[in-house]
Write a protein that holds these residues in place. Sequence first.
Motif, short mmCIF file in Angstrom:
data_model
loop_
_atom_site.label_atom_id
_atom_site.label_comp_id
_atom_site.label_asym_id
_atom_site.label_seq_id
_atom_site.Cartn_x
_atom_site.Cartn_y
_atom_site.Cartn_z
N SER A 28 9.61 -19.59 -72.99
CA SER A 28 9.42 -19.12 -71.62
C SER A 28 8.09 -19.56 -71.01
CB SER A 28 9.53 -17.59 -71.56
OG SER A 28 9.23 -17.11 -70.29
N MET A 29 7.00 -19.40 -71.75
CA MET A 29 5.69 -19.68 -71.18
C MET A 29 5.55 -21.15 -70.77
SD MET A 29 1.87 -19.04 -72.75
CE MET A 29 2.09 -17.27 -72.73
N GLU A 43 6.05 -12.81 -66.92
CA GLU A 43 7.39 -13.28 -67.30
C GLU A 43 8.48 -12.50 -66.61
OE1 GLU A 43 10.06 -14.22 -71.31
OE2 GLU A 43 8.13 -13.19 -71.48
N ARG A 44 8.34 -11.18 -66.52
CA ARG A 44 9.39 -10.35 -65.93
C ARG A 44 9.56 -10.65 -64.45
NH1 ARG A 44 9.75 -5.96 -62.95
NH2 ARG A 44 7.48 -5.71 -62.89
N LEU A 45 8.46 -10.70 -63.71
CA LEU A 45 8.52 -10.99 -62.28
C LEU A 45 9.05 -12.40 -62.02
CD1 LEU A 45 5.22 -9.45 -60.84
CD2 LEU A 45 7.56 -8.68 -60.43
N PHE A 46 8.56 -13.35 -62.81
CA PHE A 46 8.97 -14.74 -62.62
C PHE A 46 10.46 -14.91 -62.86
CE2 PHE A 46 9.65 -19.14 -63.80
CZ PHE A 46 8.86 -19.83 -62.89
N THR A 47 10.96 -14.35 -63.94
CA THR A 47 12.38 -14.47 -64.28
C THR A 47 13.26 -13.79 -63.25
OG1 THR A 47 11.82 -14.51 -66.65
CG2 THR A 47 14.11 -14.05 -66.07
N SER A 48 12.78 -12.66 -62.70
CA SER A 48 13.59 -11.88 -61.77
C SER A 48 13.63 -12.47 -60.37
CB SER A 48 13.05 -10.44 -61.69
OG SER A 48 13.11 -9.81 -62.95
N LEU A 70 16.11 -20.09 -67.52
CA LEU A 70 15.37 -18.98 -68.14
C LEU A 70 16.23 -17.73 -68.23
CD1 LEU A 70 11.74 -19.10 -66.67
CD2 LEU A 70 12.36 -19.03 -69.10
N VAL A 71 17.04 -17.51 -67.21
CA VAL A 71 17.90 -16.33 -67.16
C VAL A 71 19.12 -16.49 -68.06
CG1 VAL A 71 19.24 -14.82 -65.63
CG2 VAL A 71 17.14 -15.88 -64.80
N ASP A 72 19.55 -17.72 -68.25
CA ASP A 72 20.83 -17.99 -68.93
C ASP A 72 20.69 -18.36 -70.41
OD1 ASP A 72 22.06 -17.53 -66.52
OD2 ASP A 72 22.21 -19.65 -65.98
N ILE A 73 19.56 -18.05 -71.00
CA ILE A 73 19.30 -18.47 -72.38
C ILE A 73 20.37 -18.00 -73.35
CG2 ILE A 73 17.77 -18.15 -74.36
CD1 ILE A 73 15.42 -18.30 -72.45
N SER A 74 20.75 -16.73 -73.27
CA SER A 74 21.71 -16.16 -74.23
C SER A 74 23.05 -16.89 -74.18
CB SER A 74 21.91 -14.67 -73.97
OG SER A 74 20.70 -13.97 -74.13
N GLY A 75 23.59 -17.06 -72.98
CA GLY A 75 24.87 -17.73 -72.84
C GLY A 75 24.80 -19.20 -73.16
N ARG A 98 7.64 -21.89 -67.68
CA ARG A 98 7.05 -21.39 -66.44
C ARG A 98 5.93 -22.30 -65.95
NH1 ARG A 98 4.91 -16.28 -67.95
NH2 ARG A 98 5.82 -16.38 -70.02
N TYR A 99 5.11 -22.77 -66.86
CA TYR A 99 4.01 -23.64 -66.45
C TYR A 99 4.51 -25.03 -66.04
CZ TYR A 99 0.50 -20.20 -67.65
OH TYR A 99 -0.27 -19.07 -67.67
N PHE A 100 5.62 -25.44 -66.62
CA PHE A 100 6.23 -26.70 -66.20
C PHE A 100 6.75 -26.58 -64.77
CE2 PHE A 100 9.99 -29.71 -66.42
CZ PHE A 100 9.21 -30.85 -66.26
N VAL A 101 7.36 -25.45 -64.46
CA VAL A 101 7.81 -25.19 -63.09
C VAL A 101 6.62 -25.20 -62.13
CG1 VAL A 101 8.81 -23.45 -61.54
CG2 VAL A 101 9.88 -23.92 -63.74
N GLY A 102 5.53 -24.57 -62.56
CA GLY A 102 4.32 -24.57 -61.74
C GLY A 102 3.81 -25.97 -61.48
N LEU A 103 3.85 -26.84 -62.50
CA LEU A 103 3.43 -28.23 -62.35
C LEU A 103 4.30 -28.96 -61.35
CD1 LEU A 103 1.64 -30.59 -63.28
CD2 LEU A 103 3.29 -31.01 -65.13
N ILE A 104 5.62 -28.70 -61.38
CA ILE A 104 6.54 -29.33 -60.42
C ILE A 104 6.19 -28.92 -59.00
CG2 ILE A 104 8.93 -29.39 -59.61
CD1 ILE A 104 9.81 -29.10 -62.53
N LEU A 105 5.92 -27.63 -58.80
CA LEU A 105 5.61 -27.13 -57.46
C LEU A 105 4.28 -27.66 -56.94
CD1 LEU A 105 6.82 -23.42 -57.72
CD2 LEU A 105 8.03 -25.39 -56.77
N ILE A 106 3.29 -27.76 -57.82
CA ILE A 106 2.00 -28.33 -57.41
C ILE A 106 2.17 -29.80 -57.04
CG2 ILE A 106 -0.30 -28.98 -58.24
CD1 ILE A 106 -0.24 -26.40 -59.93
#
Length: 302
Positions: free
Chosen positions: A224-225, A278-283, A204-209, A228-236
């Motif tokens: 992004s959205m 998005e900002r908090l999650f990415t950071s 998510l952070v490295d999209i530009s490069g 993020r929800y895919f990451v949430g699914l992995i954690l659940i």
Amino acid sequence: MEGNLLISAVRLTRPKNLIIIIATMIGVGYCILSHYPLTPFNTFDFSFLLLSTVLIAGAGNMINDYFDVEADKINKPLKLIITKHMQRKQVIWIYITFNLLGFGIGLYLSSKYHTLWYVIVNITCILVLWLYSSYIKKTLFLSNLLIALLTGFIPILALSFFMFSKDTGAISDFNDLKPKLNLIYVLAFFAILQNLAREICKDLVDISGDEKIKVLSIPIKYGSMKTRYFVGLILITEMLCLLIGNLVYGLELETSAYIAVTIALILNLCILIILSDERLFTSYSQRILKLSMVIGLSALYF
């Protein structure tokens, strides 16, 4: 060429990650040795196994940065080492040296313990890390999964040392180890899913490069959205599997170990809480996930 060559080379290996590898492998050894009388334990050979693992992992980090120079000029220009503090040819020579040393240690261990395991593991990891950096990294999801699997393999590799030591008399009855073996397997699975989520968060952070070097990451393809929800699914999924694993295998953790695992899961819940921002999650997601993994793996020491 500015900067100190040695310091630059060390930074390329990502020493914080290597410390986590060492701590995990020592944790596996401590988990077994502190609960069961194993004699003799060859500290020298186990240290060699640690060294070979660190050398190959460090070399893998180096070659990854070698192929990522153009992306890093965009994603992290202030942290760029190759071309700024080190020449490309210097990186290649150090990379080759580290891998040769790691492979040589694998030959020694395989010869001593009469198994091809260490040779196969070391040469496979060297090849896989090269392929990851040069090709697989640009492949959707497979790149994330591969690094996650390698992370989860670390405790299994440490455990294999005790398995192959059985013939030398280090383990009297492997059945007695079942409770601790279950813990190591469950934590290895935890490390896989935890690192899978973190690798996706890094994308998510490295999209530009990544777009610059034509990497097809999950954030680039799905946005992004959805990422993020895919990451949430992995954690659940991870938390549910840990719960089921505890019920099925009866991990018999000490109170302090339960506390460590609980803290790790609470940190994962924090990720789920900030999922919609998005900002908090990415950071913060990467840091929280890494901290959670370290705390979770610390259960090996209790």
